[in-house]
Design a protein around this motif. Sequence first.
Motif, PDB file in Angstrom:
ATOM      1  N   CYS A  46      16.992 -12.291  15.158  1.00 47.35           N
ATOM      2  CA  CYS A  46      16.853 -10.928  14.627  1.00 47.35           C
ATOM      3  C   CYS A  46      18.036 -10.054  15.016  1.00 47.35           C
ATOM      4  O   CYS A  46      18.559  -9.299  14.209  1.00 47.35           O
ATOM      5  CB  CYS A  46      15.578 -10.281  15.153  1.00 47.35           C
ATOM      6  N   CYS A  99      12.010 -13.366  12.854  1.00 42.19           N
ATOM      7  CA  CYS A  99      12.859 -14.409  12.263  1.00 42.19           C
ATOM      8  C   CYS A  99      12.175 -15.763  12.239  1.00 42.19           C
ATOM      9  O   CYS A  99      12.697 -16.716  11.673  1.00 42.19           O
ATOM     10  CB  CYS A  99      14.171 -14.509  13.024  1.00 42.19           C
ATOM     11  N   CYS A 110       8.946 -15.839  17.063  1.00 41.14           N
ATOM     12  CA  CYS A 110       9.354 -14.456  16.799  1.00 41.14           C
ATOM     13  C   CYS A 110       8.772 -14.021  15.456  1.00 41.14           C
ATOM     14  O   CYS A 110       8.963 -14.696  14.452  1.00 41.14           O
ATOM     15  CB  CYS A 110      10.871 -14.353  16.772  1.00 41.14           C
ATOM     16  N   CYS A 136      16.131 -15.929  19.411  1.00 44.69           N
ATOM     17  CA  CYS A 136      15.752 -15.083  18.288  1.00 44.69           C
ATOM     18  C   CYS A 136      17.000 -14.687  17.499  1.00 44.69           C
ATOM     19  O   CYS A 136      18.031 -14.356  18.069  1.00 44.69           O
ATOM     20  CB  CYS A 136      15.050 -13.847  18.842  1.00 44.69           C
TER      21      CYS A 136
HETATM   22 ZN   LIG Z   1      13.604 -13.000  15.835  1.00 41.10          ZN
END
Ligand SMILES: [Zn+2]
Length: 183
Positions: A159, A148, A145, A157
């Motif tokens: 995020c 992140c 990703c 992920c």
């Molecule tokens: Zn992420």
Amino acid sequence: MRVRIDEIPESGRTLRFHWDEDRLRQFVPTGDPFNLKLLRPVNVVLNLDRRPDLVRITGTIEGALKVSCHRCLGRFQLPLDEPVDIYLVAGERAPKAEEKELAPDELTYEFFDGEVIEVDQLVAEQIFLALPVKVLCREDCRGICPGCGANLNEETCRCKAGGTQSPFAKLKLIKTGLGESTE
Ligand SMILES: [Zn+2]
Ligand SMILES: [Zn+2]
């Protein structure tokens, strides 16, 4: 290793040798995009067959490499099992047009000075030709990703869970649906 043409008898000559990592290192392109390691020495078998205008080289290059995935940077094993079939033509004599047309893709012409075969150079070329331009740990590797840094093959992920490193990356992930995935 170098082999002089006049050292190849009429009946041909077979070379068998191993390549260790030090040897491979000498030929790895600068900045090694594959982060290559050898899991064991590479087995090389080459049959040199001298013909009037060329040397035909057949054989195999076999080994096990460790490389980095271009998408997720994960390390994984890549088997190396390359059949070799090369026509080594003396430099001043390029293959004729009709020969070129007849040659299927697997027929490889290489050029040399007509006297000395640079065997190591040849092995290195075959190894690097065997590697895909983009090595992937698996075809559907989900990569990292950009927001992140999570390896999306192994982690979810982060995020969405309040990470604010990159709103743009977050937006992009939602757009492609990756951010919603729970697999
Ligand atoms: Zn992420
Ligand atoms: Zn990967």
